[in-house]
Design a protein around this motif. Structure first.
Motif, PDB file in Angstrom:
ATOM      1  N   ILE A 129       0.849  -1.198   0.000  1.00  0.00           N
ATOM      2  CA  ILE A 129       0.000   0.000   0.000  1.00  0.00           C
ATOM      3  C   ILE A 129       0.886   1.251   0.000  1.00  0.00           C
ATOM      4  O   ILE A 129       0.657   2.194  -0.756  1.00  0.00           O
ATOM      5  N   ARG A 136       2.586   4.891  -7.861  1.00  0.00           N
ATOM      6  CA  ARG A 136       1.237   4.550  -8.309  1.00  0.00           C
ATOM      7  C   ARG A 136       1.214   4.024  -9.754  1.00  0.00           C
ATOM      8  O   ARG A 136       0.543   3.047 -10.044  1.00  0.00           O
ATOM      9  N   GLU A 140      -0.190   0.441 -10.701  1.00  0.00           N
ATOM     10  CA  GLU A 140      -1.375   0.339 -11.572  1.00  0.00           C
ATOM     11  C   GLU A 140      -1.060  -0.488 -12.826  1.00  0.00           C
ATOM     12  O   GLU A 140      -1.891  -1.278 -13.275  1.00  0.00           O
TER      13      GLU A 140
ATOM     14  N   VAL B  50      -6.279  -7.673  -4.282  1.00  0.00           N
ATOM     15  CA  VAL B  50      -6.334  -7.081  -5.626  1.00  0.00           C
ATOM     16  C   VAL B  50      -7.569  -7.565  -6.381  1.00  0.00           C
ATOM     17  O   VAL B  50      -8.236  -6.790  -7.078  1.00  0.00           O
ATOM     18  N   GLU B 105      -6.682  -4.786   3.508  1.00  0.00           N
ATOM     19  CA  GLU B 105      -5.678  -4.270   2.570  1.00  0.00           C
ATOM     20  C   GLU B 105      -6.337  -3.807   1.277  1.00  0.00           C
ATOM     21  O   GLU B 105      -5.891  -2.841   0.657  1.00  0.00           O
ATOM     22  N   GLU B 108      -7.530  -0.354   1.862  1.00  0.00           N
ATOM     23  CA  GLU B 108      -6.401   0.594   1.865  1.00  0.00           C
ATOM     24  C   GLU B 108      -5.865   0.817   0.456  1.00  0.00           C
ATOM     25  O   GLU B 108      -5.583   1.947   0.049  1.00  0.00           O
ATOM     26  N   LEU B 109      -5.714  -0.278  -0.278  1.00  0.00           N
ATOM     27  CA  LEU B 109      -5.186  -0.174  -1.646  1.00  0.00           C
ATOM     28  C   LEU B 109      -6.138   0.649  -2.513  1.00  0.00           C
ATOM     29  O   LEU B 109      -5.713   1.527  -3.269  1.00  0.00           O
ATOM     30  N   VAL B 112      -5.784   4.330  -1.804  1.00  0.00           N
ATOM     31  CA  VAL B 112      -4.585   4.916  -2.422  1.00  0.00           C
ATOM     32  C   VAL B 112      -4.777   5.087  -3.927  1.00  0.00           C
ATOM     33  O   VAL B 112      -4.389   6.105  -4.510  1.00  0.00           O
ATOM     34  N   LEU B 113      -5.408   4.100  -4.559  1.00  0.00           N
ATOM     35  CA  LEU B 113      -5.563   4.129  -6.025  1.00  0.00           C
ATOM     36  C   LEU B 113      -6.879   4.797  -6.452  1.00  0.00           C
ATOM     37  O   LEU B 113      -7.222   4.782  -7.640  1.00  0.00           O
ATOM     38  N   GLU B 114      -7.601   5.361  -5.490  1.00  0.00           N
ATOM     39  CA  GLU B 114      -8.879   6.045  -5.749  1.00  0.00           C
ATOM     40  C   GLU B 114      -9.879   5.128  -6.448  1.00  0.00           C
ATOM     41  O   GLU B 114     -10.494   5.499  -7.436  1.00  0.00           O
TER      42      GLU B 114
END
Lengths: 435, 162
Positions: A129, A136, A140, B50, B105, B108-109, B112-114
């Motif tokens: 995280i 990022r 991604e 994920v 997680e 949270e992930l 962070v990645l919106e």
């Protein structure tokens, strides 16, 4: 400094960023390493017993539930073993679809491990995280590629998690040409991303370390392919055997500190399975772009630094994308979705290369096609003794570090092997004791 | 490119660990009502972070259904905001089957990645046994039925809200 090393014991109570739950205890006495134990404390999974009495068609779906990360590996090894009992060989077209399905799983598993589990160690982040917050675009890119792996498993396997389309003899249905064409478009982009990821990973700072001298590397081998669906088992000591001969050379034993079995060679000594072993024994079978990247990064079959397994995973991801693209581009629906299977009494063995290494299955069936016995040897249990010895070797050369730094290094080293405790039972937690 | 479904319901769990299969059982019940509705995506996952984030991407309402063990009566069900998972830790509650880290997680992930959906809820069915084997306990079976009825009403309401 010496007095600080007189009494030293450290450990990771609960190792994170590995699949499952487990721990590590390191004991140091007067500056000398006394013991390293990888503790596995998740209750063992009784899948082998659970399979007894089941119809021969069931292990393929039941064993897929052993692990959410590598269900395809379980399905493929189960199919190979059960097809060996029933004396069935699948058509080339069906085998190609299995190869494609397995590539999807390799992509998913390797990309997850690289980005969210292991890269944080190399780049100095507490977890994936935190890495994603600062990197990022890279994360991604990785997650997009992982999604492509999911998509492949979904198209061929029926769904992305615990696929339901696999059966002994082949599949329940085969993908449409249109679905495969869509995959081809995605795979062309995915391959470019995989190459970029490999180049990114190759820039990570690598600890200077080699596994203990004499560590035997073991992998499947195929006459023409990188051995996802390998046929023979080979080793750096010259072993070359069939699946039926596995128990003539390897065994598993109980150790006090683990509920997972430990793999040993009957000839004596530990052995290592997984990406680095596969690469060392099969570098000549990589697809062109993957082979070219290995050369660019200076990786050769002489490589013995386990930290570089993250680079090998990235190269294997490129390989999986190349192979998958080739299968998808040449696809035409198979003449039949599965070959007919008639159960018969007998025993058979099968294997394949899970993302983490060799996965061996053996089944015995009765006249009615019911499972009389099942035996599954997952990669993590085979690797546990080697992991302990590699850690001991690493720690002996790193005792100058303080406990926090040593613990971080040990955790990073454990993750070199991407242990799947869900498969071996489950894993991770660490303590260092200096006395 | 097809639009993402408005509502995603994700079941987590392992049917070979007895009541850990509660999430899947709730999903099966929802399938009878929403199986052909393109606005609703029903998916069974293993809880890996994920996969969770990628499964809910694009939906405005997301429900995650799993077995829990919090000390409340067997077969009861509770709903919480998934972004408050840390609160679950404080009270000692745990999602059954070892999935909590994956879900925590994932939140949270996604933050962070919106990729956090506007509404992300967890529906936990209190499990009685998580031993190896098939079949829900009687208490959890009843809990699954109540939870499914509750969720059918929630999903129907969400679909009325454009």
């Amino acid at each position: 400094m010496t007095h600080e090393h007189r009494a030293r014991r450290f450990g990771v109570e609960a190792l994170t960023r590995v699949e499952g739950e487990g721990g590590l205890i390191v004991e140091v006495h007067e500056g000398e390493l006394v013991d390293v134990r990888l503790r596995i404390f998740e209750p063992p999974r009784f899948f082998e017993g659970f399979l007894v009495g089941r119809d021969y068609t069931e292990p393929v779906d039941i064993t897929a539930r052993i692990c959410g990360i590598c269900p395809v590996a379980y399905q493929m090894s189960a199919c190979h073993a059960l097809e060996a009992v029933c004396e069935v060989e699948v058509d080339d077209a069906l085998r190609a679809l299995r190869h494609l399905l397995y590539c999807g799983e390799w992509i998913e598993s390797h990309v997850l491990h690289i980005h969210l589990l292991h890269a944080p160690d190399f780049l100095g982040y507490a977890n994936g995280i935190a890495l994603a917050a600062d990197h990022r675009a890279e994360v991604e890119r990785g997650l997009r590629l992982k999604k492509l792996g999911n998509r492949i498993v979904e198209v061929v396997g029926g769904r992305a998690v615990h696929p339901v389309n696999v059966k002994v003899g082949g599949f329940y249905s085969t993908p449409s040409v249109a679905a495969m064409q869509d995959l081809a478009d995605e795979l062309r982009q995915g391959l470019e991303a995989a190459v970029d990821i490999a180049r990114w990973v190759s820039t990570f700072p690598m600890p200077d370390h080699e596994m203990p001298e004499g560590t035997v590397l073991v992998s499947l081998r195929h006459p023409t392919e990188y051995p996802i669906l390998g046929e023979r088992l080979v080793s750096t000591t010259g072993l070359d055997i069939s699946a039926d001969e596995y128990l003539d050379h390897f065994t598993e034993e109980h150790v006090e500190h683990s509920t997972a079995l430990h793999g040993r060679m009957l000839a004596g000594g530990d052995y290592l399975v997984g990406p680095l072993a596969r690469f060392v024994l099969n570098a000549d079978r990589l697809a062109p772009q993957a082979a070219s990247l290995a050369a660019e990064f200076g990786l050769t079959p002489a490589e013995r630094n386990p930290f570089k397994s993250i680079i090998v995973r990235a190269i294997e991801t490129v390989h999986a994308c190349e192979v998958a693209l080739g299968i998808v581009e040449g696809y035409s629906p198979p003449a039949r979705t599965a070959v007919p299977v008639t159960p018969r009494a007998g025993a058979g063995c099968g294997w394949s290369e899970a993302p983490r290494g060799l996965l061996w299955h053996r089944y015995e069936l009765d006249d009615a096609g019911r499972v009389v016995s099942a035996h599954i040897v997952p990669p993590t249990s085979q690797n546990q003794p080697s992991i302990e010895h590699d850690l001991a070797h690493l720690i002996e050369h790193s005792l100058h570090l303080d406990d926090a730094a040593l613990e971080a290094l040990c955790e990073q080293a454990v993750r070199n092997y991407d242990p799947c405790i869900s498969c071996a039972t489950h894993f991770l937690d660490m303590r260092v004791v200096r006395s | 490119m097809t639009a993402a479904p408005q509502v995603t319901v994700i079941a987590i769990g392992n049917p070979y660990r007895r009541d850990d299969g509660a999430g899947g059982a709730v999903l099966t019940a929802l399938g009878a009502r929403f199986g052909d509705d393109e606005r609703v995506r029903l998916v069974e996952l293993d809880g890996e972070s994920v996969r969770l984030v990628q499964a809910w991407e694009g939906s405005t309402t997301v429900w995650i259904v799993d077995a829990v063990r919090s000390g409340r009566p067997f077969g009861s069900f509770h709903e919480i905001d998934a972004t408050c998972l840390a609160d679950l830790d404080d009270t000692g509650a745990r999602l059954g089957g070892g999935h909590l880290l994956g879900l925590g997680e994932a939140v949270e992930l996604a933050t962070v990645l919106e990729l956090l959906p506007p509404r992300l809820r967890v529906l936990g069915v209190e499990g009685e046994t998580f031993e190896n084997g098939e079949g829900l306990s009687e208490s959890t079976r009843r809990g699954v039925e109540s939870a499914a009825n509750f969720l059918i009403a929630e999903v129907s309401a969400a679909l009325l809200d454009p």
